[in-house]
Write an enzyme that holds these catalytic residues in place. Sequence first.
Site, PDB file in Angstrom:
ATOM      1  N   GLY A  23       0.773  -1.249   0.112  1.00 26.23           N
ATOM      2  CA  GLY A  23       0.058   0.063  -0.038  1.00 26.23           C
ATOM      3  C   GLY A  23       0.806   1.455   0.091  1.00 26.23           C
ATOM      4  O   GLY A  23       0.671   2.197  -0.789  1.00 26.23           O
ATOM      5  N   ARG A  27       7.170   2.077   0.950  1.00 25.60           N
ATOM      6  CA  ARG A  27       7.403   0.459   1.317  1.00 25.60           C
ATOM      7  C   ARG A  27       7.934   0.060  -0.189  1.00 25.60           C
ATOM      8  O   ARG A  27       8.794  -1.073  -0.243  1.00 25.60           O
ATOM      9  CB  ARG A  27       6.427  -0.342   1.780  1.00 25.60           C
ATOM     10  CG  ARG A  27       6.805  -1.653   2.355  1.00 25.60           C
ATOM     11  CD  ARG A  27       5.840  -2.473   2.796  1.00 25.60           C
ATOM     12  NE  ARG A  27       5.179  -1.521   4.011  1.00 25.60           N
ATOM     13  CZ  ARG A  27       3.892  -1.666   4.426  1.00 25.60           C
ATOM     14  NH1 ARG A  27       3.039  -2.460   3.886  1.00 25.60           N
ATOM     15  NH2 ARG A  27       3.446  -1.187   5.355  1.00 25.60           N
ATOM     16  N   ARG A  46       1.809  11.396  -8.572  1.00 24.67           N
ATOM     17  CA  ARG A  46       1.207  11.484  -7.295  1.00 24.67           C
ATOM     18  C   ARG A  46       1.995  10.753  -6.206  1.00 24.67           C
ATOM     19  O   ARG A  46       1.366   9.960  -5.057  1.00 24.67           O
ATOM     20  CB  ARG A  46      -0.235  10.859  -7.367  1.00 24.67           C
ATOM     21  CG  ARG A  46      -1.118  11.252  -8.284  1.00 24.67           C
ATOM     22  CD  ARG A  46      -2.539  10.576  -8.628  1.00 24.67           C
ATOM     23  NE  ARG A  46      -3.302  11.232  -9.359  1.00 24.67           N
ATOM     24  CZ  ARG A  46      -4.480  12.212  -9.120  1.00 24.67           C
ATOM     25  NH1 ARG A  46      -4.736  12.085  -7.544  1.00 24.67           N
ATOM     26  NH2 ARG A  46      -5.032  12.879  -9.653  1.00 24.67           N
ATOM     27  N   ARG A  90      -0.378  -8.735  -3.587  1.00 22.54           N
ATOM     28  CA  ARG A  90      -0.432  -7.602  -2.484  1.00 22.54           C
ATOM     29  C   ARG A  90       0.618  -8.052  -1.379  1.00 22.54           C
ATOM     30  O   ARG A  90       0.088  -9.108  -0.680  1.00 22.54           O
ATOM     31  CB  ARG A  90      -1.915  -7.259  -2.143  1.00 22.54           C
ATOM     32  CG  ARG A  90      -2.058  -6.597  -0.962  1.00 22.54           C
ATOM     33  CD  ARG A  90      -3.575  -5.785  -0.716  1.00 22.54           C
ATOM     34  NE  ARG A  90      -3.710  -5.589   0.760  1.00 22.54           N
ATOM     35  CZ  ARG A  90      -3.113  -4.990   1.491  1.00 22.54           C
ATOM     36  NH1 ARG A  90      -2.054  -4.104   0.989  1.00 22.54           N
ATOM     37  NH2 ARG A  90      -3.550  -4.457   2.786  1.00 22.54           N
ATOM     38  N   SER A  93      -0.173  -4.623   5.578  1.00 20.37           N
ATOM     39  CA  SER A  93      -0.481  -5.014   6.819  1.00 20.37           C
ATOM     40  C   SER A  93      -1.962  -5.226   7.000  1.00 20.37           C
ATOM     41  O   SER A  93      -2.816  -4.791   6.272  1.00 20.37           O
ATOM     42  CB  SER A  93       0.034  -3.600   7.309  1.00 20.37           C
ATOM     43  OG  SER A  93      -0.604  -2.651   6.953  1.00 20.37           O
ATOM     44  N   ASP A 207      -1.281  -4.981  13.704  1.00 22.23           N
ATOM     45  CA  ASP A 207      -2.000  -4.676  15.064  1.00 22.23           C
ATOM     46  C   ASP A 207      -2.998  -5.791  15.346  1.00 22.23           C
ATOM     47  O   ASP A 207      -3.231  -6.483  14.323  1.00 22.23           O
ATOM     48  CB  ASP A 207      -2.460  -3.225  14.933  1.00 22.23           C
ATOM     49  CG  ASP A 207      -3.503  -3.095  13.888  1.00 22.23           C
ATOM     50  OD1 ASP A 207      -4.541  -3.053  14.108  1.00 22.23           O
ATOM     51  OD2 ASP A 207      -2.915  -2.983  12.610  1.00 22.23           O
ATOM     52  N   ARG A 220       6.338  -0.749  10.171  1.00 18.87           N
ATOM     53  CA  ARG A 220       5.467  -1.426   9.315  1.00 18.87           C
ATOM     54  C   ARG A 220       6.315  -1.518   7.885  1.00 18.87           C
ATOM     55  O   ARG A 220       6.007  -2.123   7.242  1.00 18.87           O
ATOM     56  CB  ARG A 220       4.342  -0.541   9.103  1.00 18.87           C
ATOM     57  CG  ARG A 220       3.442  -0.737  10.339  1.00 18.87           C
ATOM     58  CD  ARG A 220       2.197  -0.103  10.256  1.00 18.87           C
ATOM     59  NE  ARG A 220       1.077   0.180  11.453  1.00 18.87           N
ATOM     60  CZ  ARG A 220       0.019   0.063  11.527  1.00 18.87           C
ATOM     61  NH1 ARG A 220      -0.796   0.170  10.250  1.00 18.87           N
ATOM     62  NH2 ARG A 220      -0.774  -0.083  12.545  1.00 18.87           N
TER      63      ARG A 220
END
Length: 234
Positions: A23, A27, A46, A90, A93, A207, A220
């Site tokens: 996402g 990362r 973007r 994908r 998290s 989490d 993360r």
Amino acid sequence: MSIPTPHNAAQKGDIARRVLMPGDPLRAKYIAETYLEDPVCFNTVRNMLGYTGTYHGQEISVMGAGMGMPSMGIYSYELFHFYDVDEIIRIGSAGALQDHVNVRDVVLAIGACTDSSYAHQYCLPGTFAPTADYGLLDKAVKKAHELKIPVHVGNVLSSDLFYNEDPAAAPAWRSMGVLCTEMECAALYMNAARAGKKALAILTISDHIFKKEALSAQERQTSFSQMMEIALGI
């Protein structure tokens, strides 16, 4: 639609047929610089960073997908339809819902329940069940065993809501055995199904909804090495 798209500056041939999609675009940058040989940035539009390089001689791309199903819906749709991508994995998290799923555990998503109306566009005469490509899932399970990484395999929830005002929502999904909650998987699986392509979600628990445990933003971004090793290994 002409290439480049409004969201992606890459030209045909700049993106590999296999794409990893975290996402967070930072990362994606971390994965490219850490794991890929000779990574080349193909997109900065973007700030949704995308890179193509090689891993053990195989060409692979990694690109951010953003947060939520609308963002994943845009980027995965364009990759499948305009850039000839065959597979999207994908790597993201998720928040655990079950007691036996702990922070830093890895989840392979067989299917994605959802509270989203994303499937409404298909005008189906019923409820569609978004599922992973079995071939990719089977490879991921075998690679995890090979790497001696324990994984949970099962259903996840793709929700439109990060902050949910309904206190009964999480317990309800938990009661149905759903392993964890995230925000993109269902849209990816539906786009893949519609395009006749392949998709899989590999998730690291960041989490726990009921234990009130969580990783920091920095953790993360950089500590999900087991998930990345499984994804790159297949």
